[in-house]
Design a protein around this motif. Sequence first.
Motif, PDB file in Angstrom:
ATOM      1  N   GLY A 108     -14.385 -38.909 -36.351  1.00  0.00           N
ATOM      2  CA  GLY A 108     -14.983 -39.325 -37.613  1.00  0.00           C
ATOM      3  C   GLY A 108     -16.430 -38.926 -37.775  1.00  0.00           C
ATOM      4  N   ILE A 109     -16.954 -38.090 -36.860  1.00  0.00           N
ATOM      5  CA  ILE A 109     -18.384 -37.762 -36.866  1.00  0.00           C
ATOM      6  C   ILE A 109     -18.662 -36.442 -37.566  1.00  0.00           C
ATOM      7  CG2 ILE A 109     -20.413 -37.304 -35.434  1.00  0.00           C
ATOM      8  CD1 ILE A 109     -19.165 -39.094 -33.281  1.00  0.00           C
ATOM      9  N   HIS A 110     -18.004 -35.374 -37.136  1.00  0.00           N
ATOM     10  CA  HIS A 110     -18.249 -34.066 -37.735  1.00  0.00           C
ATOM     11  C   HIS A 110     -16.985 -33.216 -37.678  1.00  0.00           C
ATOM     12  CE1 HIS A 110     -19.592 -33.561 -33.408  1.00  0.00           C
ATOM     13  NE2 HIS A 110     -18.575 -32.735 -33.495  1.00  0.00           N
ATOM     14  N   PRO A 111     -16.803 -32.342 -38.670  1.00  0.00           N
ATOM     15  CA  PRO A 111     -15.654 -31.426 -38.623  1.00  0.00           C
ATOM     16  C   PRO A 111     -15.774 -30.504 -37.411  1.00  0.00           C
ATOM     17  CG  PRO A 111     -16.637 -31.466 -40.823  1.00  0.00           C
ATOM     18  CD  PRO A 111     -17.591 -32.172 -39.911  1.00  0.00           C
ATOM     19  N   VAL A 112     -14.651 -30.129 -36.834  1.00  0.00           N
ATOM     20  CA  VAL A 112     -14.678 -29.236 -35.676  1.00  0.00           C
ATOM     21  C   VAL A 112     -14.911 -27.808 -36.147  1.00  0.00           C
ATOM     22  CG1 VAL A 112     -13.187 -30.748 -34.333  1.00  0.00           C
ATOM     23  CG2 VAL A 112     -12.168 -28.890 -35.667  1.00  0.00           C
ATOM     24  N   SER A 113     -15.472 -26.998 -35.254  1.00  0.00           N
ATOM     25  CA  SER A 113     -15.780 -25.619 -35.623  1.00  0.00           C
ATOM     26  C   SER A 113     -15.450 -24.646 -34.502  1.00  0.00           C
ATOM     27  CB  SER A 113     -17.255 -25.493 -36.002  1.00  0.00           C
ATOM     28  OG  SER A 113     -17.611 -24.146 -36.163  1.00  0.00           O
ATOM     29  N   SER A 114     -16.230 -24.690 -33.400  1.00  0.00           N
ATOM     30  CA  SER A 114     -15.938 -23.775 -32.292  1.00  0.00           C
ATOM     31  C   SER A 114     -14.552 -24.059 -31.717  1.00  0.00           C
ATOM     32  CB  SER A 114     -17.006 -23.890 -31.198  1.00  0.00           C
ATOM     33  OG  SER A 114     -17.042 -25.186 -30.650  1.00  0.00           O
ATOM     34  N   THR A 115     -14.079 -25.284 -31.883  1.00  0.00           N
ATOM     35  CA  THR A 115     -12.708 -25.632 -31.503  1.00  0.00           C
ATOM     36  C   THR A 115     -11.703 -24.697 -32.173  1.00  0.00           C
ATOM     37  OG1 THR A 115     -13.222 -27.963 -31.113  1.00  0.00           O
ATOM     38  CG2 THR A 115     -10.959 -27.450 -31.735  1.00  0.00           C
ATOM     39  N   LEU A 116     -12.027 -24.260 -33.389  1.00  0.00           N
ATOM     40  CA  LEU A 116     -11.135 -23.380 -34.147  1.00  0.00           C
ATOM     41  C   LEU A 116     -11.343 -21.910 -33.815  1.00  0.00           C
ATOM     42  CD1 LEU A 116     -11.609 -25.064 -37.654  1.00  0.00           C
ATOM     43  CD2 LEU A 116      -9.956 -25.659 -35.877  1.00  0.00           C
ATOM     44  N   TYR A 272     -27.182 -28.515 -53.021  1.00  0.00           N
ATOM     45  CA  TYR A 272     -27.501 -29.918 -53.302  1.00  0.00           C
ATOM     46  C   TYR A 272     -27.850 -30.687 -52.024  1.00  0.00           C
ATOM     47  CZ  TYR A 272     -25.804 -29.013 -57.987  1.00  0.00           C
ATOM     48  OH  TYR A 272     -25.645 -28.508 -59.253  1.00  0.00           O
ATOM     49  N   GLY A 273     -28.041 -29.956 -50.923  1.00  0.00           N
ATOM     50  CA  GLY A 273     -28.419 -30.592 -49.661  1.00  0.00           C
ATOM     51  C   GLY A 273     -27.290 -31.320 -48.983  1.00  0.00           C
ATOM     52  N   LEU A 274     -26.047 -30.939 -49.277  1.00  0.00           N
ATOM     53  CA  LEU A 274     -24.880 -31.627 -48.727  1.00  0.00           C
ATOM     54  C   LEU A 274     -24.280 -30.839 -47.566  1.00  0.00           C
ATOM     55  CD1 LEU A 274     -23.179 -32.504 -52.130  1.00  0.00           C
ATOM     56  CD2 LEU A 274     -24.644 -33.979 -50.754  1.00  0.00           C
ATOM     57  N   GLY A 275     -23.636 -31.558 -46.654  1.00  0.00           N
ATOM     58  CA  GLY A 275     -22.890 -30.897 -45.598  1.00  0.00           C
ATOM     59  C   GLY A 275     -23.595 -30.780 -44.274  1.00  0.00           C
ATOM     60  N   ARG A 276     -24.571 -31.634 -43.996  1.00  0.00           N
ATOM     61  CA  ARG A 276     -25.236 -31.633 -42.698  1.00  0.00           C
ATOM     62  C   ARG A 276     -24.646 -32.732 -41.813  1.00  0.00           C
ATOM     63  NH1 ARG A 276     -31.734 -30.687 -43.945  1.00  0.00           N
ATOM     64  NH2 ARG A 276     -31.459 -28.729 -45.149  1.00  0.00           N
ATOM     65  N   TYR A 277     -24.482 -32.395 -40.526  1.00  0.00           N
ATOM     66  CA  TYR A 277     -23.906 -33.337 -39.566  1.00  0.00           C
ATOM     67  C   TYR A 277     -24.704 -33.303 -38.270  1.00  0.00           C
ATOM     68  CZ  TYR A 277     -19.725 -32.959 -42.536  1.00  0.00           C
ATOM     69  OH  TYR A 277     -18.836 -32.962 -43.585  1.00  0.00           O
ATOM     70  N   SER A 278     -24.782 -34.441 -37.632  1.00  0.00           N
ATOM     71  CA  SER A 278     -25.312 -34.505 -36.273  1.00  0.00           C
ATOM     72  C   SER A 278     -24.467 -35.501 -35.495  1.00  0.00           C
ATOM     73  CB  SER A 278     -26.782 -34.949 -36.261  1.00  0.00           C
ATOM     74  OG  SER A 278     -26.915 -36.255 -36.804  1.00  0.00           O
ATOM     75  N   GLY A 279     -24.280 -35.231 -34.213  1.00  0.00           N
ATOM     76  CA  GLY A 279     -23.469 -36.152 -33.429  1.00  0.00           C
ATOM     77  C   GLY A 279     -23.332 -35.710 -31.995  1.00  0.00           C
ATOM     78  N   LEU A 280     -22.841 -36.625 -31.186  1.00  0.00           N
ATOM     79  CA  LEU A 280     -22.626 -36.365 -29.764  1.00  0.00           C
ATOM     80  C   LEU A 280     -21.186 -35.966 -29.521  1.00  0.00           C
ATOM     81  CD1 LEU A 280     -24.507 -39.497 -28.384  1.00  0.00           C
ATOM     82  CD2 LEU A 280     -25.376 -37.159 -28.462  1.00  0.00           C
ATOM     83  N   GLU A 281     -21.004 -34.968 -28.667  1.00  0.00           N
ATOM     84  CA  GLU A 281     -19.653 -34.534 -28.306  1.00  0.00           C
ATOM     85  C   GLU A 281     -19.542 -34.509 -26.789  1.00  0.00           C
ATOM     86  OE1 GLU A 281     -17.067 -30.573 -29.059  1.00  0.00           O
ATOM     87  OE2 GLU A 281     -17.815 -31.578 -30.859  1.00  0.00           O
ATOM     88  N   HIS A 282     -18.393 -34.917 -26.266  1.00  0.00           N
ATOM     89  CA  HIS A 282     -18.264 -35.087 -24.826  1.00  0.00           C
ATOM     90  C   HIS A 282     -17.985 -33.767 -24.112  1.00  0.00           C
ATOM     91  CE1 HIS A 282     -13.967 -35.095 -25.929  1.00  0.00           C
ATOM     92  NE2 HIS A 282     -13.747 -34.692 -24.691  1.00  0.00           N
TER      93      HIS A 282
END
Length: 412
Positions: A108-116, A272-282
């Motif tokens: 629920g923190i951020h969409p995955v990217s390098s995973t893809l 519009y300044g949308l779409g920024r995420y920050s979070g911890l990943e294990h």
Amino acid sequence: MTTTDAVKTAVPPLVRSFAQLSGLDPDRPVVTLFSGGLDSSYLLLRLRRMGLREVHAVSVDIGEDESGPYKRRVAQALGARIHLLDRRAEFADRFVAPAIAAQAVYLGIHPVSSTLSRPLIAQSAVELARSLGAQAVLHTANRSQNTLRRLNGALRLLGYEGAYGSPYDLDPVTRDDKLAALRAAGVDLLAGRIVSGDSNLWCREFESGILDDPELHEVPEEMYAWSRPTVAPDDSELLTLTVERGRPVALDGEPLPLTELIERLNRRVGAYGLGRYSGLEHLDHGEKVLEIREMPAAWLLLSSYRHIESACLDAELIREKRHLEQVWVREALEGRWFGELRLAVQSFVDSCALRTSGSVTWRLRAGGADTRSITAGRPLYLRAREEWEDEAIAAESAPFAHRAEPLLTAAA
């Protein structure tokens, strides 16, 4: 003894240190994953110093920041043959589209990217290695990067016959040492970078360097490219996204391939300044690292898809899907994109996607967005509640219409 057996005798199947590379045959091809960054450039230098005569640096273009000519200059300066492979459309169709349908968001923190992106990069490298008869596929992920298990997992599940892995796993080299070695070899590049970056058409991501400490971090505004606000505070616009059978297909009524649709949304939504995420990943053993990313298109696409899905699917089905979405994310994130469980969950997601068609109209505004219309081809939602109530009551009461006995009769 077969050629493959000879390779496995000389070099352990899983490469984890530079010392293990001493068993490579200097006369046989080696494939390296090449991003143009410091780690992959230094690996090319080490392989050249070892006397390997045929090093193939493969760069998979999935919409990253680094340019092809830049990568070509670096690879050629280090004696490697560069392979620039355009996989942008395949990345969007085979990896991003399923992730949208699976609502692939890490906890629920951020969409995955390098995973893809890692499974496609690994697959591209394996295809090239097999065509060349290469003895090894090497990459440069280290143990503080989740890419390590994703690439190794993909290479293992793809059944690559040679050696594979990252020599940085057990044998890290400091940034200063890598820079010094490259300068001494006449390659004075990359010195100005203050973070480690990864980019593709779906995401721009930053970590490490000045972002090492989760308790004290600040991202310089100039690092953002897509989500830097460019509109006036009171500006707004309407935007309509259309999904057909689980796939985004049009923007404001204009049919578009997914690559172009994502590119346009990154610009329009990001303004519009949308779409920024920050979070911890294990990491592998539970430790966590900070990651910063900007994903304006993902921000709107994932929200739109959920709205359309909720208009088309039964609530209980969506509840079960939400559980399986995290199974999908876990399997992909842990390097098991090609594994049986993710593929099984993907079948469930695909069956739900076949019934997910509709559109969402948004009003974009500085710092946010609001829905203005949610439509579906075969909707479950109501558009006139009172009429529905009257019809539902009439339908439920119809079988008892012939029993017109007053309630007081029974009481008497």
